[in-house]
Design an enzyme around this catalytic site. Structure first.
Site, PDB file in Angstrom:
ATOM      1  N   GLU A 115     -30.206 -50.420  -5.639  1.00 15.06           N
ATOM      2  CA  GLU A 115     -30.492 -49.486  -6.731  1.00 15.06           C
ATOM      3  C   GLU A 115     -30.131 -48.047  -6.363  1.00 15.06           C
ATOM      4  OE1 GLU A 115     -31.109 -52.792  -8.227  1.00 15.06           O
ATOM      5  OE2 GLU A 115     -32.339 -52.464  -6.447  1.00 15.06           O
ATOM      6  N   ARG A 152      -0.406 -46.094  -4.106  1.00 18.84           N
ATOM      7  CA  ARG A 152       0.861 -46.101  -4.838  1.00 18.84           C
ATOM      8  C   ARG A 152       1.558 -44.745  -4.829  1.00 18.84           C
ATOM      9  NH1 ARG A 152       0.619 -44.100  -9.823  1.00 18.84           N
ATOM     10  NH2 ARG A 152       2.351 -45.262 -10.728  1.00 18.84           N
ATOM     11  N   ASP A 167       7.422 -36.090 -13.661  1.00 24.53           N
ATOM     12  CA  ASP A 167       7.771 -34.688 -13.429  1.00 24.53           C
ATOM     13  C   ASP A 167       6.724 -33.813 -14.114  1.00 24.53           C
ATOM     14  OD1 ASP A 167       8.527 -35.401 -15.960  1.00 24.53           O
ATOM     15  OD2 ASP A 167      10.663 -35.059 -15.627  1.00 24.53           O
TER      16      ASP A 167
HETATM   17  C1  4G0 Z   1     -25.141 -45.218  -5.428  1.00 19.39           C
HETATM   18  C2  4G0 Z   1     -20.164 -46.252  -8.089  1.00 19.39           C
HETATM   19  C3  4G0 Z   1     -24.288 -46.319  -5.436  1.00 19.39           C
HETATM   20  C4  4G0 Z   1     -26.104 -45.101  -6.397  1.00 19.39           C
HETATM   21  C5  4G0 Z   1     -21.097 -47.035  -7.457  1.00 19.39           C
HETATM   22  C6  4G0 Z   1     -25.348 -47.153  -7.373  1.00 19.39           C
HETATM   23  C7  4G0 Z   1     -20.855 -47.144 -10.169  1.00 19.39           C
HETATM   24  C8  4G0 Z   1     -20.042 -46.298  -9.458  1.00 19.39           C
HETATM   25  C9  4G0 Z   1     -24.412 -47.285  -6.407  1.00 19.39           C
HETATM   26  C10 4G0 Z   1     -26.216 -46.058  -7.375  1.00 19.39           C
HETATM   27  C11 4G0 Z   1     -21.912 -47.841  -8.224  1.00 19.39           C
HETATM   28  C12 4G0 Z   1     -19.014 -45.465 -10.177  1.00 19.39           C
HETATM   29  C13 4G0 Z   1     -28.038 -44.786  -8.407  1.00 19.39           C
HETATM   30  C14 4G0 Z   1     -27.289 -46.917  -9.421  1.00 19.39           C
HETATM   31  C15 4G0 Z   1     -23.491 -48.432  -6.426  1.00 19.39           C
HETATM   32  N1  4G0 Z   1     -21.762 -47.883  -9.566  1.00 19.39           N
HETATM   33  N2  4G0 Z   1     -19.196 -45.225 -11.459  1.00 19.39           N
HETATM   34  N3  4G0 Z   1     -22.915 -48.622  -7.721  1.00 19.39           N
HETATM   35  N4  4G0 Z   1     -27.188 -45.914  -8.381  1.00 19.39           N
HETATM   36  O1  4G0 Z   1     -18.076 -45.035  -9.551  1.00 19.39           O
END
Ligand code: 4G0
Length: 264
Positions: A115, A152, A167
Site C-alpha cells: 500500500e 529506444r 525534428d
Molecule cells: C508507492 C507507480 C508505490 C506508493 C507505482 C504505490 C502507480 C504508479 C506504489 C504507492 C504504483 C504510477 C501510495 C499506492 C506502487 N502505482 N502511476 N504502485 N501507493 O507510476
C-alpha cells in the site's frame, strides 16, 4: 552504454525486457538491465520486507532497511547515476524526461509494492516519478515502460536508419497518417498526394494532417505549440474545414507575422 538497474521484489516480472528490441539492444551491449531482488537484503530471519503501519490502518508498508541496504550495496556509479522512485505521487513521466534520462550512464529504479512505502525511503531517491494518475499493484510495470521509452532513444537501439528523434519542427505534434501498399484496400484509398512523388506537397500535406490531428484529438498540446510561418496557410485551410479549429484562430492571428508591405 546505459545501465538500467531495477530494485524489485519481483524480478521475474521483467521477462518482457529480455525480448524483442530490448533483447537485441542488450545482446549488442547498447544497454544493460540488471535486476536486484531487495528481499535478499532483508535483515530478519523471515526475510520480511513489509510491516504494519504505525498508527494502525489497513495494508502493509514497505520497510526502509532492505531498500537502503540494496542501494548502499550497488557498485559505485561509473558515471551519471539517477535513482528513481516509482510512485503515483511523482512527477509525471513524459518524452522530455525520457530524453534527459537517455543522457545518464545509469538509471536505478526503486519499485515499491503493497500500500506504499515508509516515508524514510523517499530521500534514497533523486526523483520520484509516476506514469500517470492511476495506481498499480507495484512499480514494476511503470519501470518497464520507462526503460523502454529511454532505451529506444539510445543510438543504435532502433537500428541504423530508424529515426526516433522527431525534428524540432514536428516535436509536440501528433504523427501524420501513414499508409503502405496496397493503394486501395476495401474501398479505402491512399491519399493521392502520397502517390504523386511531389516531395514539397507531401511535406505540406503531412504537416497539415499533423496539425489537424493535434487540434482535434489533443487540443491541450496546441496550447504551447510554436507555429512556423508556413503553418498559417495550413491553419486557414483547417479553420475552413473544422469549426472546432476555427475557434482557435484568434490565438494564431496574433502570432501571425504581418505581411510585408509591397514597395511602390
Ligand atoms: C508507492 C507507480 C508505490 C506508493 C507505482 C504505490 C502507480 C504508479 C506504489 C504507492 C504504483 C504510477 C501510495 C499506492 C506502487 N502505482 N502511476 N504502485 N501507493 O507510476
Amino acid at each position: 552504454m546505459i545501465k538500467f538497474t531495477v530494485l524489485t521484489l519481483f524480478p521475474e516480472m521483467f521477462a518482457p525486457v529480455r525480448e524483442s528490441i530490448l533483447k537485441r539492444a542488450q545482446d549488442q551491449d547498447l544497454i544493460q538491465v540488471e535486476l536486484i531482488n531487495f528481499r535478499n537484503y532483508a535483515l530478519t530471519k523471515h526475510k520480511n520486507v513489509d510491516d504494519v503501519p504505525y498508527g494502525g490502518g489497513a495494508g502493509m508498508v514497505l520497510k526502509p532497511e532492505p531498500l537502503f541496504a540494496a542501494v548502499r550495496d550497488l557498485p559505485s556509479a561509473h558515471g551519471k547515476r539517477r535513482i528513481i522512485l516509482l510512485s503515483p505521487q511523482g512527477q509525471v513521466f513524459n518524452q522530455e524526461l525520457a530524453k534527459s534520462w537517455s543522457q545518464a550512464d545509469e538509471l536505478v529504479f526503486l519499485c515499491g509494492h503493497y500500500e506504499g512505502f515508509d516515508e524514510r525511503i523517499r530521500p534514497l531517491a533523486d526523483e520520484e516519478v509516476s506514469l500517470g494518475d492511476f495506481v498499480l499493484t507495484g512499480g514494476e510495470l511503470a519501470a518497464m515502460v520507462m526503460i523502454d521509452a529511454v532505451a529506444r532513444l539510445v543510438p543504435g537501439v532502433l537500428g541504423e536508419t530508424a529515426s526516433f528523434e522527431e525534428d524540432s519542427h514536428s516535436a509536440g505534434l501528433l504523427e501524420y497518417p501513414q499508409y503502405t501498399r496496397p493503394p486501395e484496400f476495401e474501398g479505402m484509398k491512399v491519399p493521392e498526394v502520397l502517390l504523386s512523388g511531389h516531395h514539397a506537397r507531401i511535406e505540406s500535406w503531412r504537416r497539415k494532417e499533423s496539425l489537424r490531428r493535434t487540434f482535434l484529438k489533443r487540443p491541450d498540446l496546441m496550447e504551447k505549440f510554436k507555429f512556423v510561418p508556413e503553418d498559417y496557410q495550413l491553419l486557414e485551410e483547417l479553420a475552413q474545414e473544422h469549426p472546432e479549429i476555427r475557434k482557435w484562430s484568434a490565438r494564431w492571428e496574433q502570432l501571425k507575422p504581418k505581411p510585408k508591405r509591397r514597395r511602390k
